[in-house]
Design an enzyme around this catalytic site. Structure first.
Site, PDB file in Angstrom:
ATOM      1  N   LYS A 208       0.837  -1.195   0.000  1.00  0.00           N
ATOM      2  CA  LYS A 208       0.000   0.000   0.000  1.00  0.00           C
ATOM      3  C   LYS A 208       0.878   1.253   0.000  1.00  0.00           C
ATOM      4  O   LYS A 208       0.682   2.158  -0.784  1.00  0.00           O
ATOM      5  CB  LYS A 208      -0.913  -0.033   1.229  1.00  0.00           C
ATOM      6  N   GLU A 214      10.501  -4.657   4.608  1.00  0.00           N
ATOM      7  CA  GLU A 214      10.602  -6.059   4.188  1.00  0.00           C
ATOM      8  C   GLU A 214      10.298  -6.211   2.697  1.00  0.00           C
ATOM      9  O   GLU A 214      11.019  -6.884   1.958  1.00  0.00           O
ATOM     10  CB  GLU A 214       9.600  -6.930   4.975  1.00  0.00           C
ATOM     11  N   GLY A 268      -4.963  -2.035   5.174  1.00  0.00           N
ATOM     12  CA  GLY A 268      -4.174  -3.182   4.702  1.00  0.00           C
ATOM     13  C   GLY A 268      -4.867  -4.515   4.951  1.00  0.00           C
ATOM     14  O   GLY A 268      -5.005  -5.350   4.054  1.00  0.00           O
ATOM     15  N   ARG A 269      -5.354  -4.718   6.192  1.00  0.00           N
ATOM     16  CA  ARG A 269      -5.958  -6.013   6.526  1.00  0.00           C
ATOM     17  C   ARG A 269      -7.368  -6.183   5.969  1.00  0.00           C
ATOM     18  O   ARG A 269      -7.988  -7.222   6.147  1.00  0.00           O
ATOM     19  CB  ARG A 269      -5.936  -6.220   8.044  1.00  0.00           C
ATOM     20  N   GLU A 354      -5.193  -6.997  15.139  1.00  0.00           N
ATOM     21  CA  GLU A 354      -4.645  -5.699  14.745  1.00  0.00           C
ATOM     22  C   GLU A 354      -5.734  -4.621  14.814  1.00  0.00           C
ATOM     23  O   GLU A 354      -5.461  -3.452  15.056  1.00  0.00           O
ATOM     24  CB  GLU A 354      -4.057  -5.788  13.335  1.00  0.00           C
ATOM     25  N   HIS A 385      -5.605 -33.651  17.849  1.00  0.00           N
ATOM     26  CA  HIS A 385      -4.522 -34.526  18.304  1.00  0.00           C
ATOM     27  C   HIS A 385      -3.389 -33.709  18.905  1.00  0.00           C
ATOM     28  O   HIS A 385      -2.277 -34.214  19.068  1.00  0.00           O
ATOM     29  CB  HIS A 385      -4.019 -35.375  17.138  1.00  0.00           C
ATOM     30  N   LYS A 513       7.680  -0.734  12.336  1.00  0.00           N
ATOM     31  CA  LYS A 513       8.313  -0.363  11.070  1.00  0.00           C
ATOM     32  C   LYS A 513       9.553   0.513  11.303  1.00  0.00           C
ATOM     33  O   LYS A 513      10.417   0.594  10.449  1.00  0.00           O
ATOM     34  CB  LYS A 513       7.310   0.342  10.160  1.00  0.00           C
TER      35      LYS A 513
HETATM   36  C1  G6Q Z   1      -2.625  -3.802   7.931  1.00  0.00           C
HETATM   37  C2  G6Q Z   1      -1.402  -3.224   8.417  1.00  0.00           C
HETATM   38  C3  G6Q Z   1      -0.150  -3.919   7.979  1.00  0.00           C
HETATM   39  C4  G6Q Z   1       0.225  -3.660   6.530  1.00  0.00           C
HETATM   40  C5  G6Q Z   1       1.644  -4.131   6.297  1.00  0.00           C
HETATM   41  C6  G6Q Z   1       2.097  -3.903   4.879  1.00  0.00           C
HETATM   42  O1  G6Q Z   1      -3.727  -3.374   8.157  1.00  0.00           O
HETATM   43  O2  G6Q Z   1      -1.366  -1.878   8.133  1.00  0.00           O
HETATM   44  O3  G6Q Z   1      -0.200  -5.301   8.179  1.00  0.00           O
HETATM   45  O4  G6Q Z   1      -0.656  -4.288   5.658  1.00  0.00           O
HETATM   46  O5  G6Q Z   1       2.488  -3.479   7.199  1.00  0.00           O
HETATM   47  O6  G6Q Z   1       2.038  -2.558   4.528  1.00  0.00           O
HETATM   48  P1  G6Q Z   1       2.202  -2.101   3.051  1.00  0.00           P
HETATM   49  O7  G6Q Z   1       1.111  -2.696   2.222  1.00  0.00           O
HETATM   50  O8  G6Q Z   1       2.152  -0.613   3.061  1.00  0.00           O
HETATM   51  O9  G6Q Z   1       3.544  -2.619   2.571  1.00  0.00           O
END
Ligand code: G6Q
Length: 547
Positions: A208, A214, A268-269, A354, A385, A513
């Site tokens: 996003k 990462e 994001g989520r 989150e 199990h 981050k």
């Molecule tokens: C989700 C969070 C988080 C995010 C990641 C990746 O709601 O904000 O999990 O999706 O940190 O972020 P980017 O899509 O910006 O790389």
């Protein structure tokens, strides 16, 4: 925006009085007393069926919980979210993942943006792109068809598409293998690159913000790996981006022609419905992706219009709150009895924890009560199990959401009945338990001596009275999975509204981050820093020495 903490509400206090009796209820008695309990405590919506009768509630509990939701203004807040109000107050953003799965006819204008038009323009591009890849119109730099797709993203830009691609495995397009790289740990990328060929691999860089450390590191590694075979001019055939950050995408060197945008009002989520779902469309075909969106939209329509007492997300949200705040249960297990939903608990961990893992309300004042339970789980029957022992006889009572599909996507004889039998039997056992007398009767029938029976009774007695929900679908189709995810999104919303938290920011993630940045410089730098506590300094020294 200022609102009282939930425990200040009159209806909350009524529930506190009610729970004083409810704590003593045994669910097996509630079932005996009311033969109508099952029909009274089941709801159908968007192709899903919910049985919530195996909870420590009665009709009065549900009425009082609905009073609480009404006193909190849940329905008005739901309408405000759908209407595009800036519901995410700390980031001053609307929350409109529901618009991503709405039909073209949706009339919604946000800050001058015609939402439906923009959403469908991107969906149309995703459809066209997917078709080109599948038909072989989109070719790699040596003229070969794409056979492998590597999604590079983390958190919300990884968990959704990865979970859904596995969940819809039975609908997969032939000839396309999906890979997901998220971890900054190079073992993740290394293992993936060893399986793919640069001539036939398409990388989707999904972020996003297009700044996430990462993802940027993994994308750069993939780029360097590709350039060991291909040339700079070949990159556009092998790298596409999904992002809200056009400048960032350009700076990375991806042609914005090959960028699929989304918008800051998609968290994001909550983004699997947006272009972040491109890997899903590529894995199962655009038609199936559209059916997935339609399933979620059907759940949205139910959530918006069904009366509270028969509104599946509202009921589940309220019962979750009852378990957490009134029965004091601090954890929740997700038990999908479908092998292809193996990633669903991990997906929900992000979605729910989150969103609602917070202790202050939107105005910064304390919530005043416990919030989001810790959530965990794995597929049945494997979990039986392993940790189900603790669920049956452990010191903590942990509610369980069972999820199952009535029909299998395979034709192997015997398996589906065995799976469902286990699922229903576990739910029954958690509810009923087994009394000492029942254990004695069983052991006597097995002709054990009285001494052995008395030795075994405490070990083989089950307290029961352990709450669970049962969610059933006909079959794990794109539409059913869409509805299931949307169900949990709305449950999260309901609980967030009741607690008064902002379910759509994530300052804890933002902290993560930046935290590692300084130490990373110290790991690679010339000078050994001494500015942390002795533990952190010692660990950094060990890592430097190991280089
Ligand atoms: C989700 C969070 C988080 C995010 C990641 C990746 O709601 O904000 O999990 O999706 O940190 O972020 P980017 O899509 O910006 O790389």
């Amino acid at each position: 925006m200022r609102q009282p903490a939930i425990n200040q509400l009159a209806s909350y206090q009524r529930l506190q009085q009610h729970v004083a009796q409810a704590r003593n209820w045994q669910m097996r008695d509630l079932f005996t007393q009311s033969p109508e309990r099952f029909p009274a405590m089941t709801v159908s919506a968007a192709g899903l069926f919910l049985d919530y009768s195996k909870n420590r509630v009665n009709g009065t509990t549900v009425t009082l919980l609905c009073d609480l939701a009404r006193e909190r203004g849940l329905e008005a807040q739901r309408d405000a979210m759908f209407a595009g109000e800036k519901f995410n107050n700390t980031e001053k953003r609307a929350v409109l993942h529901t618009a991503l799965r709405a039909p073209r006819t949706l009339k919604l204008n946000i800050d001058g943006q015609d939402v439906a038009q923009d959403v469908h323009a991107v969906l149309d591009r995703m459809a066209a792109f997917t078709k080109r890849v599948h038909s072989g119109q989109w070719l790699g730099y040596t003229g070969k068809k794409i056979s492998d797709i590597v999604n590079i993203g983390i958190g919300g830009s990884d968990l959704g598409p990865k979970m859904v691609c596995l969940g819809l495995r039975m609908f997969a397009q032939p000839g396309i293998r999906m890979h997901f790289v998220s971890n900054v740990d190079g073992h993740d990328m290394d293992a993936t690159l060893k399986q793919v060929n640069p001539e036939t691999t398409l990388f989707i860089v999904a972020s996003k913000t297009f700044t996430t450390m990462e993802t940027m590191l993994n994308a750069n590694t993939a780029r360097s790996w590709f350039l060991r075979s291909g040339k700079e001019k070949d990159l556009p055939k092998h790298f596409v981006a999904v992002s809200t950050n056009t400048e960032g995408v350009k700076a990375f060197g991806i042609d914005t022609e090959n960028m699929f945008p989304f918008w800051d009002w998609v968290g994001g989520r909550y983004s699997v419905w947006s272009a972040i779902g491109l890997p899903v469309a590529l894995a199962v075909g655009y038609e199936n992706f559209a059916a997935f969106l339609a399933g979620a939209h059907a759940m949205d329509a139910h959530f918006r219009t069904a009366p509270m007492e028969s509104n599946m997300p509202m009921i589940m949200g309220l019962i979750g709150l009852w378990n957490r705040n009134f029965l004091g249960l601090s954890s929740l297990t997700i038990a999908p009895y479908h092998h292809d939903l193996a990633r669903f608990p991990a997906y929900l961990q992000q979605l729910i924890m989150e969103s609602n893992g917070k202790t202050v309300m939107k105005d910064g004042s304390p919530v005043g009560v416990a919030t989001c339970p810790a959530l965990w789980g794995d597929i049945g029957t494997n979990g039986q199990h392993a940790y189900f022992q603790l669920l049956h006889q452990g010191a903590d009572v942990i509610p369980i959401d069972f999820i199952a599909s009535l029909k299998a996507g395979h034709a192997l004889p015997g398996h589906q009945d065995a799976l469902l039998a286990n699922c229903f039997a576990q739910a029954e056992a958690f509810m009923r338990g087994k009394t000492a007398d029942e254990v004695r009767d069983d052991l006597r029938a097995q002709k054990l001596s009285d001494a052995d029976i008395e030795m075994l009774v405490p070990h083989r007695t089950f307290p029961g009275n352990r709450p669970s929900n049962m969610i059933l679908m006909e079959e794990l189709t794109p539409s059913a999975l869409g509805a299931l995810i949307a169900l949990y999104e709305h449950i999260t919303f309901v609980q967030g509204v009741l607690w008064g938290v902002n379910s759509f920011d994530q300052w804890g993630v933002e902290l993560g981050k930046v935290l590692a940045q300084n130490i990373q410089q110290e790991l690679t730098g010339e000078v050994m820093p001494e500015r942390h506590d002795s533990s952190t300094n010692g660990l950094i020294a060990r890592a430097r020495a190991a280089k």
